[in-house]
Scaffold this motif. Structure first.
Motif, short mmCIF file in Angstrom:
data_model
loop_
_atom_site.label_atom_id
_atom_site.label_comp_id
_atom_site.label_asym_id
_atom_site.label_seq_id
_atom_site.Cartn_x
_atom_site.Cartn_y
_atom_site.Cartn_z
N GLU A 11 0.28 -1.85 -1.81
CA GLU A 11 -0.90 -1.55 -1.01
C GLU A 11 -0.51 -1.06 0.39
OE1 GLU A 11 -4.24 -4.61 -2.80
OE2 GLU A 11 -2.72 -5.40 -1.44
N ILE A 12 0.49 -1.70 0.97
CA ILE A 12 0.96 -1.29 2.29
C ILE A 12 1.55 0.13 2.23
CG2 ILE A 12 2.66 -1.77 4.11
CD1 ILE A 12 2.20 -4.77 3.49
N ALA A 13 2.30 0.43 1.18
CA ALA A 13 2.89 1.76 1.02
C ALA A 13 1.79 2.82 0.86
CB ALA A 13 3.83 1.78 -0.18
N ALA A 14 0.73 2.47 0.14
CA ALA A 14 -0.38 3.42 -0.06
C ALA A 14 -1.07 3.72 1.26
CB ALA A 14 -1.38 2.86 -1.08
N VAL A 15 -1.31 2.70 2.10
CA VAL A 15 -1.96 2.90 3.39
C VAL A 15 -1.07 3.74 4.30
CG1 VAL A 15 -2.74 1.73 5.49
CG2 VAL A 15 -3.41 0.87 3.26
N VAL A 16 0.21 3.46 4.35
CA VAL A 16 1.14 4.22 5.18
C VAL A 16 1.21 5.67 4.70
CG1 VAL A 16 3.58 4.46 5.84
CG2 VAL A 16 2.50 2.22 5.91
N PHE A 18 -1.08 7.36 3.03
CA PHE A 18 -2.35 7.99 3.35
C PHE A 18 -2.40 8.37 4.83
CE2 PHE A 18 -6.75 7.73 4.85
CZ PHE A 18 -7.32 8.73 4.08
N THR A 19 -1.96 7.51 5.71
CA THR A 19 -1.96 7.75 7.15
C THR A 19 -1.05 8.92 7.50
OG1 THR A 19 -2.42 5.42 7.54
CG2 THR A 19 -1.60 6.68 9.41
N VAL A 20 0.15 8.94 6.91
CA VAL A 20 1.09 10.03 7.17
C VAL A 20 0.51 11.35 6.66
CG1 VAL A 20 3.37 10.95 6.56
CG2 VAL A 20 3.13 8.56 7.26
N LEU A 21 -0.05 11.34 5.45
CA LEU A 21 -0.62 12.54 4.87
C LEU A 21 -1.78 13.06 5.73
CD1 LEU A 21 -0.64 14.57 2.53
CD2 LEU A 21 -2.19 13.02 1.34
#
Length: 138
Positions: A11-16, A18-21
């Motif tokens: 979940e943390i990787a998905a949020v990071v 998404f933020t970078v993208l």
């Protein structure tokens, strides 16, 4: 035990991610917008450079309507109903030189626009054609 919610590594990787993208898309869009406004590419717009089309109605109103009426119905000068059927050459000869298609000379009050001009300038063929088209459309 923890009292607050816990997030998995996924979940943390998905949020990071998404933020970078989102940041990459935002920066790229911003830079593309700067390039377009700097004329570095993209669609360019220019004002029309050709002459404006000739307005027969305006030319008739300013040069003919005073004598022939606003709708060519007649006044000081005759109605122009029969002028609708004249050829372009006959109409030109009438307007420019004061010659009726029958060959007779028009009244002296009719300006010879070849000498006097239209709106203070020498008449152009497109102007006479535009006036004739306007008269035909009445």
């Amino acid at each position: 035990m923890t009292d607050g919610p816990s997030f998995s590594g996924r979940e943390i990787a998905a949020v990071v991610s998404f933020t970078v993208l989102a940041a990459v898309i935002g920066v790229t869009s911003y830079r593309a917008g700067l390039n377009l406004s700097g004329n570095a590419g993209g669609a360019q717009m220019q004002a029309a450079s050709g002459p404006a089309p000739v307005n027969g109605q305006a030319l008739f109103a300013s040069n003919c309507a005073g004598c022939h009426g606003g709708q060519a119905q007649g006044g000081v000068g005759p109605a122009l109903l029969d002028a609708k059927t004249w050829t372009t050459a006959a109409f030109n000869d009438s307007v420019l030189h004061g010659k009726h298609p029958s060959g007779r000379e028009l009244a002296p009050v009719m300006p010879r626009f070849a000498q006097t001009g239209l709106d203070g300038a020498p008449p152009a063929p497109e102007q006479i054609e535009a006036i004739h088209a306007f008269v035909k459309g009445l």
